[in-house]
Each structure stands twice: as C-alpha cells, then as structure tokens.
Design a protein around this motif. Structure first.
Motif, mmCIF file in Angstrom:
data_model
loop_
_atom_site.group_PDB
_atom_site.id
_atom_site.type_symbol
_atom_site.label_atom_id
_atom_site.label_comp_id
_atom_site.label_asym_id
_atom_site.label_seq_id
_atom_site.Cartn_x
_atom_site.Cartn_y
_atom_site.Cartn_z
ATOM 1 N N SER A 39 0.881 -1.375 0.027
ATOM 2 C CA SER A 39 0.100 0.061 0.074
ATOM 3 C C SER A 39 0.726 1.410 -0.037
ATOM 4 C CB SER A 39 -1.040 -0.086 1.263
ATOM 5 O OG SER A 39 -1.656 1.112 1.207
ATOM 6 N N LEU A 40 0.353 2.221 -0.360
ATOM 7 C CA LEU A 40 1.058 3.765 -0.540
ATOM 8 C C LEU A 40 0.886 4.586 0.893
ATOM 9 C CD1 LEU A 40 0.587 4.776 -4.040
ATOM 10 C CD2 LEU A 40 2.471 3.375 -3.155
ATOM 11 N N THR A 41 0.098 4.021 1.818
ATOM 12 C CA THR A 41 -0.173 4.704 2.919
ATOM 13 C C THR A 41 -1.172 3.526 3.863
ATOM 14 O OG1 THR A 41 -1.407 6.476 4.036
ATOM 15 C CG2 THR A 41 -2.408 5.633 2.236
ATOM 16 N N ARG A 42 -1.216 3.996 5.040
ATOM 17 C CA ARG A 42 -1.808 3.327 6.120
ATOM 18 C C ARG A 42 -3.291 3.617 6.493
ATOM 19 N NH1 ARG A 42 -1.942 1.669 11.086
ATOM 20 N NH2 ARG A 42 -2.831 -0.597 10.399
ATOM 21 N N ARG A 43 -3.480 5.016 5.599
ATOM 22 C CA ARG A 43 -4.641 5.789 6.005
ATOM 23 C C ARG A 43 -5.729 5.150 5.368
ATOM 24 N NH1 ARG A 43 -4.153 11.046 3.716
ATOM 25 N NH2 ARG A 43 -2.288 10.407 2.599
ATOM 26 N N CYS A 44 -6.953 5.503 5.742
ATOM 27 C CA CYS A 44 -8.057 4.838 4.973
ATOM 28 C C CYS A 44 -9.460 5.825 5.273
ATOM 29 C CB CYS A 44 -8.421 3.545 5.303
ATOM 30 S SG CYS A 44 -9.853 2.898 4.552
ATOM 31 N N ASN A 45 -10.274 6.230 4.189
ATOM 32 C CA ASN A 45 -11.411 7.020 4.472
ATOM 33 C C ASN A 45 -12.437 6.133 4.985
ATOM 34 O OD1 ASN A 45 -11.191 5.699 1.870
ATOM 35 N ND2 ASN A 45 -12.817 7.094 1.020
ATOM 36 N N GLY A 152 -18.529 1.635 7.334
ATOM 37 C CA GLY A 152 -18.408 2.859 8.172
ATOM 38 C C GLY A 152 -18.447 4.069 7.346
ATOM 39 N N CYS A 153 -19.243 4.358 6.661
ATOM 40 C CA CYS A 153 -19.189 5.745 5.599
ATOM 41 C C CYS A 153 -20.615 6.174 5.490
ATOM 42 C CB CYS A 153 -18.557 5.408 4.375
ATOM 43 S SG CYS A 153 -19.575 4.194 3.560
ATOM 44 N N LYS A 154 -20.806 7.114 4.867
ATOM 45 C CA LYS A 154 -22.256 7.536 4.486
ATOM 46 C C LYS A 154 -22.832 7.116 3.372
ATOM 47 C CE LYS A 154 -20.845 12.478 6.213
ATOM 48 N NZ LYS A 154 -20.663 13.755 5.763
ATOM 49 N N GLU A 155 -24.299 7.068 3.582
ATOM 50 C CA GLU A 155 -24.834 6.279 2.438
ATOM 51 C C GLU A 155 -24.654 6.621 0.991
ATOM 52 O OE1 GLU A 155 -29.197 5.440 2.866
ATOM 53 O OE2 GLU A 155 -28.905 4.898 5.187
ATOM 54 N N LYS A 156 -24.308 8.206 1.123
ATOM 55 C CA LYS A 156 -24.142 8.722 -0.445
ATOM 56 C C LYS A 156 -22.774 8.148 -0.903
ATOM 57 C CE LYS A 156 -21.184 12.764 1.346
ATOM 58 N NZ LYS A 156 -21.258 14.168 1.454
ATOM 59 N N ASN A 157 -22.209 7.625 -0.261
ATOM 60 C CA ASN A 157 -20.920 6.821 -0.927
ATOM 61 C C ASN A 157 -21.279 5.925 -1.764
ATOM 62 O OD1 ASN A 157 -19.634 8.782 0.649
ATOM 63 N ND2 ASN A 157 -17.917 7.298 1.376
#
Length: 371
Positions: A39-45, A152-157
C-alpha cells in the motif's frame, strides 16, 4: 472478454506457471518475489467493520514520491513481476497513486489496484485503467443502508461508488482496454443478506467478475469470525454463482470459506514468492505480521533503506528461513487464511513429496504474475 470462467483464477494460485523460480527456491536460491502486495499509505477513508488493518498498527513513515519510485525501480531491477496496491491501507488516499501505477507499468511491472474506489478521480480513470492489469473494487454490501453500516461511511458513498464502477466499465469497453474490472465482497456470516444484492449489482454495472471471500482473523480471533457459520451459506453462495454467464463470473472462494479457518501446513514457505509491504513502508513477510508486536519478523522500511538493499540483506533471508523452519508454526502463530495461503499449500505439498514440480497443463491463466 471471452472464456473468463476458464481463464480467471480466483480460488487457487498460479505458482505452477513460474516453475523456474520454484526450482531455484527449492535448491536454496535467494529468489526475488514474483508478486509484491503493498500500500502507499496506512490511511483509509472508511472504517469497515471487518477491517484487518486495525490489527496491523506499526510505526508509519511518509511515503513520498521519491521513495515510491525507488521502490518500483528496485522491484523491476531485481526481477519482481507484479505489484498490487492493496495491503493495509487505502492507496487512493495517497496523492501519488496515479503516478505510481504509471511508473510501475513503464518499468515493465504488471500493476493492480484494490480500492473502495470512492476517492478515484474520473478525469484520471482512462489513464489509470490503461496502466492496470486489474482493478478490484472492495465492496461488501449491495444496498445503501447496509453499505454505510458495514463500511463505516455515509450512504451517499454507495451511489458515488456505483457511478465510478459504471464509468470504469464504460471506459474499458469504449477504449477496448485490456484490464479486468472486478468487485470483491469480504463475507462475514452476518453479511449473508447482501450476497445476492451484490451479485446483481455487479452484473448491472458490467464488471468482469464478482468474487466472494472469507474474512481473515488473527490468531487470537480478535475480529470474532465464526468460521463454522460459513457452512450454512453454501446454498446462498451457489445461488450467487448461478448468475455467471459468458461476460460475468461470480465465484466464491470455496477452499477458504469451507476450510473452517484451518491450515494443513505448519511452516510458511510463501513469502519469498509473494511478500507484503505495509503502507507505513515496513517490509515484513506478510500482513498478519505487520503489527509492532511481531517486530522480530520486521526486515526494514523502504523510506529509510531501498527495497533492493533490504532484499539483499541477511536480515531478509534470516526472517524467511525462520518462517520455513520448525521454530515457526503457521497453525498457531499466525492469522487465519492469509494472502499466501494457497501458495503455501502448494509449496508444502512439494516439500512433503505429495506432488511433483511439473510444467502446468493447459492455457496460461489471466494475471499470471499475480500468483
């Protein structure tokens, strides 16, 4: 795309098509990995309920463009054949994702991306797709409310990702690009209500395949996966597979789903062939050993030391030898059903004399360098 069911392997491995490297390894050779998963980062949205990444915390370094390019150049130089941007972070959170894919492709590497897809930029899709061997969307729900709950996100996604997936399949068709576009569901038993909605969604959006996989857990069972409950899902999974046709493959990873979370092998032979890097820059044999508590298996960090130097180091091979020794027991000292699992089964059978190393029969499968 024709004959996808015969050509696309989603529940096995492709190591048999790399006989030369297996032979070199069997003679004690220090081989380059065929595939690197990173991966290029450990971050996640997202904050997916099943995320193994939460179990992989380690000291993160900044993966700047120069570091990424050096890694991709090293990989090509030593004989790596494919790079998949998957691992323990969402690589589209990195501003360097598109340039990294392009650089790898220019180096002669097969490139792949696994992503939740929401951050993909539409104006970058055509160039990105032209440089990828495959693009896999990680999606575990086919209905907006459940999508938001599970990921774990918004429905609009949910509506946004539908639009993005549809756009990629349209670009592929319009430009006649040689890239495979798929969707993957991480199936926990409590997600069974989403199997058919997702299957239908994949067909609606025009992807090449939809694969349904198990959920991995660590050796302590931290995520609470009850592998016994997968056996009750057989009928539903077969119903999903029945949606397959000449343009759309639906495949459950039966060998892992019905394994009960058990291994037949004790030693781990896979990492020399398919190694994993954390989005922190950490080089370790595999994802289950990323966490700081497994520091004795950590080889180094590509931010501080080039991958080529790490691969050539005695530490790298000391760790590989440890995993392949009687001092390591994959049945008790590692997470369940890891990335290297199918490769490990094959190499274990070779070591035990259960099979012989022979030239594979039949037409080579797609994505041959993603073993």
């Amino acid at each position: 795309m024709k004959d996808i069911p015969e050509e696309l392997i989603l529940d096995s491995h492709k190591l048999a098509w790399h006989k030369d490297r297996v032979e070199a390894w069997s003679k004690g050779g220090r081989i380059a990995p065929i595939t690197i998963d990173c991966s290029l980062t450990r971050r996640c949205n997202y904050r997916c309920t099943y995320c193994y990444g939460q179990l992989q915390a380690n000291d993160e370094k900044r993966m700047i463009q120069d570091v990424i390019y050096r890694f991709l150049d090293d990989a090509a130089e030593i004989g790596v054949k494919a790079i998949s941007f998957v691992s323990d972070g969402e690589s589209t959170c990195s501003p360097h994702i598109y340039d990294a894919i392009k650089r790898g492709k220019e180096n002669g590497l097969d490139m792949a991306l696994g992503t939740n897809g929401v951050l993909l930029k539409q104006e970058k899709l055509e160039e990105m797709l032209s440089n990828l061997t495959y693009l896999r969307f990680n999606i575990s729900a086919g209905e907006p409310e459940r999508y938001a709950e599970i990921h774990g996100c918004k429905e609009k996604n949910f509506y946004k990702i539908k639009e993005i997936i549809k756009k990629t399949t349209e670009i592929k068709k319009e430009k006649n690009l040689d890239v495979t576009i798929g969707m993957q569901m991480v199936l926990m038993p409590e997600f069974k209500d989403q199997i058919i909605p997702l299957t239908k969604l994949g067909k609606e959006l025009g992807v090449d395949y939809f694969v349904i996989k198990h959920c991995s857990d660590d050796e302590k069972g931290t995520l609470g996966v009850d592998y016994s409950k997968y056996f009750d899902l057989t009928k539903k999974l077969k119903e999903a597979e029945a949606f397959s046709d000449e343009n759309y493959l639906v495949k459950a990873k039966w060998s892992k789903i019905l394994s009960g979370g058990k291994r037949k092998y004790s030693q781990c032979y896979g990492p020399p062939f398919i190694i994993q890097l954390s989005g922190s820059g950490l080089v370790a044999p595999c994802g289950p050993l990323f966490n700081t508590q497994y520091e004795k298996y950590h080889i180094g960090n590509i931010v501080e030391t080039s991958f080529k130097e790490l691969w050539q180091s005695e530490k790298y091979w000391k760790v590989m030898d440890l995993l392949a020794s009687k001092k390591f027991n994959a049945k008790t000292m590692c997470g369940t059903l890891c990335l290297q699992h199918k490769v490990n089964e094959y190499l274990w059978d070779l070591k035990e004399g259960n099979i012989k190393l022979e030239e594979p029969k039949g037409k080579p499968p797609q994505h041959i360098n993603f073993i």
